[in-house]
Design a protein around this motif. Structure first.
Motif, short mmCIF file in Angstrom:
data_model
loop_
_atom_site.label_atom_id
_atom_site.label_comp_id
_atom_site.label_asym_id
_atom_site.label_seq_id
_atom_site.Cartn_x
_atom_site.Cartn_y
_atom_site.Cartn_z
N ASP A 389 36.88 36.14 52.99
CA ASP A 389 36.12 37.38 53.21
C ASP A 389 37.05 38.56 53.46
O ASP A 389 36.79 39.68 52.99
CB ASP A 389 35.17 37.20 54.40
CG ASP A 389 34.01 36.25 54.09
OD1 ASP A 389 33.78 35.98 52.90
OD2 ASP A 389 33.36 35.78 55.04
N GLU A 390 38.13 38.32 54.21
CA GLU A 390 39.08 39.40 54.49
C GLU A 390 39.85 39.80 53.24
O GLU A 390 40.14 40.98 53.03
CB GLU A 390 40.05 38.97 55.60
CG GLU A 390 39.40 38.71 56.94
CD GLU A 390 38.65 39.92 57.45
OE1 GLU A 390 39.23 41.04 57.45
OE2 GLU A 390 37.47 39.78 57.83
N VAL A 391 40.21 38.81 52.43
CA VAL A 391 40.90 39.11 51.17
C VAL A 391 40.01 39.96 50.28
O VAL A 391 40.45 40.98 49.72
CB VAL A 391 41.30 37.81 50.44
CG1 VAL A 391 41.78 38.12 49.02
CG2 VAL A 391 42.38 37.07 51.21
N ARG A 392 38.74 39.58 50.19
CA ARG A 392 37.81 40.33 49.34
C ARG A 392 37.59 41.75 49.88
O ARG A 392 37.54 42.72 49.12
CB ARG A 392 36.48 39.57 49.26
CG ARG A 392 35.59 40.03 48.11
CD ARG A 392 34.37 39.14 47.98
NE ARG A 392 34.71 37.77 47.67
CZ ARG A 392 35.02 37.32 46.44
NH1 ARG A 392 35.05 38.18 45.43
NH2 ARG A 392 35.31 36.06 46.24
N ARG A 393 37.50 41.87 51.21
CA ARG A 393 37.31 43.18 51.83
C ARG A 393 38.48 44.12 51.52
O ARG A 393 38.28 45.27 51.12
CB ARG A 393 37.15 43.02 53.34
CG ARG A 393 37.11 44.34 54.11
CD ARG A 393 36.95 44.10 55.60
NE ARG A 393 38.09 43.42 56.19
CZ ARG A 393 39.20 44.04 56.60
NH1 ARG A 393 39.32 45.35 56.46
NH2 ARG A 393 40.19 43.34 57.15
N LEU A 394 39.70 43.63 51.69
CA LEU A 394 40.87 44.47 51.44
C LEU A 394 41.01 44.81 49.97
O LEU A 394 41.40 45.93 49.60
CB LEU A 394 42.13 43.78 51.96
CG LEU A 394 42.27 43.67 53.47
CD1 LEU A 394 43.54 42.92 53.83
CD2 LEU A 394 42.29 45.05 54.12
N TRP A 395 40.73 43.86 49.10
CA TRP A 395 40.86 44.13 47.67
C TRP A 395 39.84 45.17 47.22
O TRP A 395 40.13 46.02 46.37
CB TRP A 395 40.71 42.85 46.86
CG TRP A 395 40.74 43.09 45.37
CD1 TRP A 395 39.78 42.79 44.46
CD2 TRP A 395 41.78 43.73 44.63
NE1 TRP A 395 40.15 43.19 43.21
CE2 TRP A 395 41.39 43.77 43.27
CE3 TRP A 395 43.01 44.28 44.98
CZ2 TRP A 395 42.17 44.34 42.28
CZ3 TRP A 395 43.80 44.84 43.98
CH2 TRP A 395 43.38 44.86 42.65
N GLU A 396 38.65 45.16 47.82
CA GLU A 396 37.64 46.16 47.48
C GLU A 396 38.11 47.56 47.85
O GLU A 396 37.74 48.54 47.20
CB GLU A 396 36.33 45.82 48.18
CG GLU A 396 35.60 44.64 47.56
CD GLU A 396 34.34 44.25 48.33
OE1 GLU A 396 34.09 44.86 49.41
OE2 GLU A 396 33.63 43.34 47.87
N ILE A 397 38.94 47.67 48.90
CA ILE A 397 39.49 48.97 49.30
C ILE A 397 40.43 49.50 48.22
O ILE A 397 40.47 50.71 47.95
CB ILE A 397 40.25 48.84 50.64
CG1 ILE A 397 39.27 48.52 51.77
CG2 ILE A 397 41.03 50.12 50.95
CD1 ILE A 397 39.95 48.21 53.09
N CYS A 398 41.18 48.60 47.60
CA CYS A 398 42.21 49.00 46.62
C CYS A 398 41.71 48.99 45.18
O CYS A 398 42.30 49.64 44.31
CB CYS A 398 43.41 48.04 46.71
SG CYS A 398 44.08 47.81 48.36
N GLU A 399 40.64 48.27 44.93
CA GLU A 399 40.25 47.91 43.56
C GLU A 399 40.01 49.09 42.64
O GLU A 399 40.33 49.04 41.44
CB GLU A 399 38.99 47.04 43.61
CG GLU A 399 38.64 46.40 42.28
CD GLU A 399 37.49 45.42 42.42
OE1 GLU A 399 37.26 44.66 41.46
OE2 GLU A 399 36.83 45.42 43.47
N SER A 400 39.48 50.19 43.16
CA SER A 400 39.13 51.31 42.28
C SER A 400 40.36 52.00 41.70
O SER A 400 40.31 52.55 40.60
CB SER A 400 38.27 52.32 43.04
OG SER A 400 39.00 52.86 44.13
N ASN A 401 41.48 51.99 42.43
CA ASN A 401 42.68 52.69 41.98
C ASN A 401 43.91 51.98 42.56
O ASN A 401 44.62 52.52 43.41
CB ASN A 401 42.62 54.14 42.44
CG ASN A 401 43.81 54.95 41.97
OD1 ASN A 401 44.39 54.68 40.92
ND2 ASN A 401 44.20 55.94 42.77
N PRO A 402 44.20 50.78 42.10
CA PRO A 402 45.22 49.95 42.77
C PRO A 402 46.65 50.31 42.37
O PRO A 402 46.92 50.72 41.25
CB PRO A 402 44.88 48.55 42.29
CG PRO A 402 44.31 48.74 40.92
CD PRO A 402 43.56 50.05 40.99
#
Length: 600
Positions: A389-402
């Motif tokens: 869940d934490e991995v998914r949460r952090l990746w969602e923060i970066c996903e739009s413009n990684p």
């Protein structure tokens, strides 16, 4: 001021024991290491593997008599990197032009040589961390092919463009942060040819780039070309940092002693370089560097504490690591994000999940500005802790413009969670940007396949990498070898490595050979384990504790005596800890006695 109690205490997994302590403020520095060094007398010197000094004659740096030994492990480490020309990628670009440009906050971050920000220029670090586009000067250099950088700069100046110190400094900082060292060196050489190198830091920066790209020998030769008025402490400390970055113990010790001969002041920076060096090669020497710092009244920097934390963590001495942290707090030093991440990494490695989770939570809490920068470090740690869940949460923060490094971190995290499909999806996204990827990026994905024992997928990725025009380097070899080994095909791994070395003449990583050696040892294959051991020696990887542990285990599993092993270890200045002594006792039990000979 000197509140580092037990920062140099013996490292448990090295088996060192301390008889008495000299109190270094709150730091206990051993009077002598039992079994290694006789006690200090009035003018006793430590063994060749330590810093030699006159115990009662340490008044000042020029006259203290402190010299770093150039014997012992020096020959070994010097052979590890003889200063041959290295390979540096110039394509570490971000996925989007508007991405932040950050340097890694790791304890070994290019030995923290502090060359990025030229003296006299302020605010550059803040400017470069904004989302604004790079300068026009940077874009000129970036777009020009490597060899045509000078002509592109000549044309730019001929058009009447102004070349200010701020432009030069900011552009060099951009190039370094993006690890475009080849173009940075071309830029620096052009500046020198046009009389634009005007400070010792300018020359030190060029020396650093030469060291990175052309080896230590060329960097050392360059010093003679620097005007005498600029051959100061900053130039020599830069050379020292490059020696440490190359793990060249002999040359690092020579440079440190040269700085003493030139009567340069001893600094926390120089001492930190030695601490970094000995953390990697001989942790017993850490205590002696700290004692030297006390005698010379050199105040430890926050980075000093980070090195000690890392050394303790690598030795699985969690209690000692926490003592260093307590000392930092007592000294009023706040634990930054980088230090907390380092602690979390070692808690994860030690299997202390609750402490790791609490530290990661604290890391996110103090990241008050909401910077994405810690994500690249948090993602793999949450993956290691199996916190999907934490991995998914952090990746969602970066996903739009990684950033590309965030993508790599997410790939590692999903790989730890055995979610290969998610890792592949992110890697495909990186590939589709059209940016030329480095071998390190391919190796990251390959390691995911290795951990999941997906040999076929790994082979396909190697072919994809070749088709992209990306040549294989020792890091890629490491990933491929470990991929084969994990799949149980150690002979293919061995054969692949032999062919790769023959074709490129590059030097494989120590860890690559150890992966092979571990497998041979587990099978009790003494001849092949000895062959890899000899290969390591030929390449300069000499006198490492791990080598002997693995080699002796091969004899244990083969149930055969290891004649002369103690003598071999002694020749390499390796002294057994409790675990290794137990291994030696096991192989000793296989030796033939007079009675067993008669019974046979």
């Amino acid at each position: 001021m000197w509140a580092l109690r037990r920062a140099s205490a013996p490292l448990r997994n090295q088996g060192y024991r301390v008889r008495t302590s000299y109190v270094f403020g709150k730091l206990e520095v051993p009077y002598f290491w039992e079994g290694n060094v006789a006690g200090f007398g009035t003018t006793a010197a430590l063994s060749d593997r330590f810093i030699s000094f006159e115990r009662n004659n340490l008044e000042t740096w020029p006259s203290s008599g402190v010299y770093i030994s150039s014997h012992g492990l020096s020959t070994q480490a010097g052979a590890e990197n003889s200063g041959e020309e290295g390979n540096v990628e110039d394509n570490e670009e971000e996925l989007t032009s508007g991405s932040e440009i950050d340097d890694d906050d790791d304890v070994d971050d290019e030995t923290q040589n502090e060359l990025d920000l030229p003296e006299g220029e302020t605010g550059l670090a803040e400017k470069i961390s904004t989302k604004g586009a790079p300068s026009e000067l940077f874009n000129i250099i970036w777009k020009a092919p490597g060899l045509s950088v000078p002509s592109a700069l000549d044309k730019w100046v001929s058009e009447g463009k102004e070349l200010s110190r701020a432009d030069i400094s900011l552009t060099m900082l951009y190039l370094r942060r993006r690890r475009m060292f080849g173009k940075a060196l071309k830029f620096s050489e052009w500046l020198e040819a046009n009389g634009k190198l005007v400070t010792d830091r300018d020359y030190a920066s060029q020396l650093d780039l030469i060291g990175k790209l052309r080896g230590l020998r060329m960097a050392e030769n360059y010093i003679a070309k620097i005007p005498k008025s600029f051959q100061g402490e900053v130039v020599y400390r830069t050379l020292l940092a490059n020696c440490v970055m190359s793990t060249n113990v002999r040359k690092a010790e020579e440079v440190f002693n040269k700085m003493k001969d030139l009567e340069f002041p001893i600094t926390a920076f120089a001492c930190n370089q030695l601490l970094l060096l000995y953390k990697r090669t001989d942790k017993k020497k850490i205590a002696d560097v700290l004692l030297l710092m006390e005698k010379e009244n050199v105040k430890p920097s926050p980075f000093t504490y980070k090195i000690l934390i890392d050394a303790k963590g690598l030795s699985n001495d969690i209690s000692g690591m926490e003592q260093v942290v307590d000392t930092m707090k007592a000294e009023g030093i706040k634990l930054g994000v980088g230090t907390l991440l380092l602690l979390a990494k070692h808690y994860v490695s030690a299997g202390l999940k609750d402490k790791a989770k609490a530290t990661l939570k604290e890391t996110e809490e103090i990241n008050s500005k909401g910077s994405r920068r810690p994500c690249r470090f948090l993602l793999p740690l949450y993956g290691e802790l199996q916190m999907e869940d934490e991995v998914r949460r952090l990746w969602e923060i970066c996903e739009s413009n990684p950033h590309v490094e965030e993508c790599m971190a997410a790939i590692v995290a999903w790989g730890k969670l055995k979610n290969v499909q998610e890792a592949e999806k992110i890697f495909d996204r990186v590939v589709k940007t059209g940016k030329k990827l480095s071998t390190r990026h391919y190796s990251t994905m390959m390691n995911v396949y290795r951990d999941s024992k997906m040999l076929t997928k790994g082979k396909e990725l190697v072919n994809q990498m070749a088709e992209s025009g990306c040549s294989m380097d020792p890091f890629t070899w490491d990933a491929v070898v470990k991929l084969y080994v994990e799949a149980g095909e150690v002979e293919k791994a061995d054969s692949f490595l032999v062919k790769a070395v023959q074709q490129s003449k590059k030097k494989p990583l120590f860890a690559t050979y150890i992966a092979l050696m571990d497998h041979y040892a587990s099978r009790g294959d003494v001849p092949n384990a000895e062959r890899i051991f000899d290969k390591l020696r030929i390449l300069g990887y000499v006198g490492r504790f791990t080598q002997y542990q693995t080699l002796i285990q091969a004899y244990v599993n083969a149930k055969t005596p290891a004649y002369g092993m103690r003598e071999r270890m002694k020749a390499d200045n390796i002294f057994p800890n409790k675990a290794l002594a137990g291994q030696l006792a096991q192989v000793d039990s296989f030796k033939m006695t007079d009675v067993s000979d008669l019974l046979d």
